[in-house]
Design an enzyme around this catalytic site. Structure first.
Site, PDB file in Angstrom:
ATOM      1  N   GLY A  84      -4.626   8.050  -5.910  1.00  6.72           N
ATOM      2  CA  GLY A  84      -4.288   9.076  -6.896  1.00  6.72           C
ATOM      3  C   GLY A  84      -4.788   8.738  -8.283  1.00  6.72           C
ATOM      4  N   GLY A 141     -14.889   9.865 -10.590  1.00  7.39           N
ATOM      5  CA  GLY A 141     -15.359   8.950  -9.534  1.00  7.39           C
ATOM      6  C   GLY A 141     -14.873   9.424  -8.172  1.00  7.39           C
ATOM      7  N   HIS A 142     -13.576   9.763  -8.094  1.00  7.39           N
ATOM      8  CA  HIS A 142     -13.020  10.302  -6.842  1.00  7.39           C
ATOM      9  C   HIS A 142     -13.702  11.630  -6.498  1.00  7.39           C
ATOM     10  CE1 HIS A 142      -9.507   7.875  -8.468  1.00  7.39           C
ATOM     11  NE2 HIS A 142      -9.713   7.303  -7.300  1.00  7.39           N
ATOM     12  N   GLN A 193      -1.019  -3.909  -1.197  1.00  9.95           N
ATOM     13  CA  GLN A 193      -2.234  -4.443  -1.808  1.00  9.95           C
ATOM     14  C   GLN A 193      -2.018  -4.883  -3.250  1.00  9.95           C
ATOM     15  OE1 GLN A 193      -4.408  -0.540  -1.224  1.00  9.95           O
ATOM     16  NE2 GLN A 193      -5.374  -1.142  -3.131  1.00  9.95           N
ATOM     17  N   GLY A 221     -16.043   4.105  -2.739  1.00  6.58           N
ATOM     18  CA  GLY A 221     -16.911   3.875  -3.893  1.00  6.58           C
ATOM     19  C   GLY A 221     -17.504   2.480  -3.891  1.00  6.58           C
ATOM     20  N   ASP A 226     -15.871  -0.649  -5.984  1.00  8.40           N
ATOM     21  CA  ASP A 226     -15.056  -1.676  -5.324  1.00  8.40           C
ATOM     22  C   ASP A 226     -15.897  -2.262  -4.184  1.00  8.40           C
ATOM     23  OD1 ASP A 226     -12.302  -1.211  -6.685  1.00  8.40           O
ATOM     24  OD2 ASP A 226     -13.049   0.774  -6.191  1.00  8.40           O
TER      25      ASP A 226
END
Ligand code: PAJ
Length: 297
Positions: free
Chosen positions: A31, A36-37, A61, A147, A150
């Site tokens: 979220g 980028g998302h 995480q 992406g 990461d």
């Protein structure tokens, strides 16, 4: 756009869509969506009939001292972005839905998870690998999109999909950046003005290395000195790591670069007003060394 909250409901929908011959794409996120998302959604849209996005701030995480509670959760904004991007369904599970009471099953990608971010965040990739496996099992997509920002996460996910013989294609999408080059991140909003200004140092360091490489510098130590020198110019920055490693295996790079090499950075920025609330940013670039030319007469 459908909003689905239970694993069972999404599994049932996935089954029906697959039977109807639809190609499904999933974009997993936590979220606080940004451009980028959006780029991941657009890439998914080009390759699938149905585009689904999941939003789940995955507790496993985050380390005990990390920003789980502070992680932004702007639900209305996120749903609006999804509607605008033409998302067909948003999966918004609760923590209980993803980790049923008594959960004790985890997925671990051993070697790839150890270096870089894994060193300062020991359980991080175990949490990522576990939740991504669950999401893939629930949504049963043909394609899942991630992406390249990461980079290590993408490498871990590619590995787990191969190792578990999962029948899903993994697509990596290039990093989307602000006009000044800072990689978009949900954490950027937590940077106070001065730290935000200084965060440009990440992309400057990557560019400095790329320029040096282009002008013939192949020595790892020299390139890393240059990178650290750039990062040291930011007074609010503390370098977590600046490393060169094999772009495939993530093993440490040799002293003279010869093959595509990942330059990966993680830097913690302290905000002047809230010194305890630091923001950790990562960025990377793959460097493509050209072999040294022989001196010719
Ligand atoms: P999150 O940080 O929300 O990121 C979701 C996806 O967006 C990841 O694949 C990430 O690499 C990608 N992304 C983030 N910033 C980007 C940018 N500037 N350009 C391109 N892509 C970008 O990564 C996670 O969530 C989680 O670890 C997750 C995979 C969802 C598992 O919980």
């Amino acid at each position: 756009m459908r909003v689905i909250e239970t694993a069972r409901a999404l599994q049932t929908l996935a089954e029906a869509e697959r039977c109807a011959g639809q190609r499904l794409a999933l974009v997993p996120t936590m979220g606080a969506l940004h451009a980028g998302h959006r780029a991941l959604l657009d890439a998914a849209r080009k390759r699938a009939d149905r585009v689904w996005l999941s939003i789940f701030v995955n507790p496993t995480q985050f380390g005990p001292k990390e920003d789980l509670a502070r992680y932004p959760r702007p639900r209305e904004h996120d749903l609006k972005l999804c509607r605008e991007a033409g998302v067909d369904a948003v999966f918004l599970p609760s923590e209980e839905e993803m980790y049923p009471p008594g959960s004790q099953t985890f997925v671990e990608v051993t070697e790839l998870s150890q270096g870089l971010c894994g060193r300062s965040r020991p359980a991080h990739f175990r949490g990522v690998a576990t939740v991504v496996t669950k999401l893939l099992l629930i949504a049963k997509p043909h394609l899942a999109v991630f992406g390249e920002k990461d980079y290590q996460q993408l490498a871990v996910i590619r590995r787990l999909v191969q190792d578990l013989r999962m029948d899903v294609e993994i697509l990596g999408v290039p990093t989307v950046r602000e006009v000044d080059g800072l990689a978009l991140s949900s954490r950027n909003v937590s940077l106070a003005a001065e730290a935000r200004q200084q965060a440009r140092v990440l992309v400057r360091a990557l560019e400095a290395a790329e320029r040096a490489l282009a002008s013939g510098e192949l020595e790892s130590a020299e390139l890393l000195d240059l990178v650290r020198g750039e990062l040291a110019k930011a007074s609010r920055a503390r370098v977590d790591y600046a490393e060169l490693c094999d772009a495939q295996t993530l093993a440490p790079a040799p002293s003279v670069l010869a093959v595509p090499t990942l330059l990966a950075l993680a830097v913690v920025f302290r905000n002047a007003s809230e010194p305890d609330a630091s923001v950790r940013l990562i960025d990377n670039r793959v460097l493509y060394p050209k072999p040294r030319q022989e001196n010719r007469l």
